[in-house]
Scaffold this motif. Structure first.
Motif, mmCIF file in Angstrom:
data_model
loop_
_atom_site.group_PDB
_atom_site.id
_atom_site.type_symbol
_atom_site.label_atom_id
_atom_site.label_comp_id
_atom_site.label_asym_id
_atom_site.label_seq_id
_atom_site.Cartn_x
_atom_site.Cartn_y
_atom_site.Cartn_z
ATOM 1 N N CYS A 151 4.432 -2.340 14.570
ATOM 2 C CA CYS A 151 4.157 -1.060 14.020
ATOM 3 C C CYS A 151 2.862 -0.762 14.311
ATOM 4 O O CYS A 151 2.078 -1.656 14.858
ATOM 5 C CB CYS A 151 4.398 -0.937 12.640
ATOM 6 N N LEU B 202 -1.208 0.895 9.013
ATOM 7 C CA LEU B 202 0.124 0.633 8.141
ATOM 8 C C LEU B 202 -0.033 1.919 6.656
ATOM 9 O O LEU B 202 -1.367 1.924 6.777
ATOM 10 C CB LEU B 202 0.115 -0.223 8.582
ATOM 11 N N TRP C 284 7.883 -4.254 10.252
ATOM 12 C CA TRP C 284 6.254 -5.290 11.062
ATOM 13 C C TRP C 284 6.431 -6.511 11.609
ATOM 14 O O TRP C 284 5.216 -7.084 12.481
ATOM 15 C CB TRP C 284 5.662 -4.903 10.089
ATOM 16 N N GLY D 34 9.627 0.489 12.106
ATOM 17 C CA GLY D 34 8.768 0.304 12.800
ATOM 18 C C GLY D 34 8.556 1.768 13.637
ATOM 19 O O GLY D 34 8.215 2.228 13.722
#
Length: 211
Positions: free
Chosen positions: A31, A35, A45, A73
């Protein structure tokens, strides 16, 4: 080229414009910051392995399903390192494709795929490049409380997004969290003409993975 894959599985689409549709899910790993602290797929992730495009296509073909959801993701992190090739070959083979993205990595020019953009409001900022907005076919937002709903409404109105393209779902990675917020989301959508999308997989299976 190899793709970084977290999981491939067959299920029903649990949310958004194709809710209830049997689909093969290709969850790409990795990702992009910032976040989302509420993310329900945080395992994407850091849990992944490499797969050749041919192997991905073989796995997808095992299920005999013509709808494919490419998600993460953040899938478009891998656009130039394998996803562009995979998507092109899926289109050639006649699959119907839905791409789910936060937009944080941008959205490439796509042919043969529907793009569901889920902009993220983190730290008081919407993290999506403005040039990505016209490339989205619809928009999916996560609503928590009255403040988050006002942020969503401001984003939609500020970018003149048609209400019929807007899907709102209650925040929550468990069934109880979903149910707690569904009433407020229902009234929010009713008031502003948005479309409500529950998360069927969470309501049915709670926080179980790969269903």
């Amino acid at each position: 080229m190899k793709l970084v894959i977290t999981e491939i599985f067959h299920s029903l689409q649990g949310e958004g414009p194709l809710m209830g549709t049997p689909s093969v899910f290709i969850r790409l790993g990795g990702c992009i910051e910032p976040l989302c602290p509420w993310c329900d797929t945080q395992y994407a992730w850091h849990e992944f392995s490499e797969m050749d495009t041919d192997d991905v296509l073989l796995e997808v073909g095992r299920y005999g399903c013509r709808d494919v959801v490419i998600t993460g993701g953040e899938p478009f992190l891998q656009w130039e390192t394998g996803l562009k090739d995979l998507l092109g070959r899926l289109v050639e083979q006649g699959y119907r494709i839905l791409c789910e993205t936060s937009g944080k990595a941008g959205i490439p020019d796509l042919l043969g795929a529907t793009v569901v953009l889920s902009p993220k409001h983190i730290g008081g900022i919407w993290h999506v490049p403005p040039e990505s907005l016209p490339k989205a076919d619809c928009f999916k937002f996560v609503a928590d409380d009255a403040a988050s709903m006002e942020e969503i409404r401001g984003f939609v109105d500020g970018h003149a997004i048609p209400a019929e393209k807007v899907f709102i779902m209650p925040m929550g990675v468990t069934r109880d969290e979903q149910l707690k917020r569904m009433g407020a989301v229902f009234l929010f959508c009713k008031t502003h003409g948005y479309r409500m999308t529950p998360r069927l997989h969470v309501l049915i299976f709670d926080d179980r993975r790969g269903v």
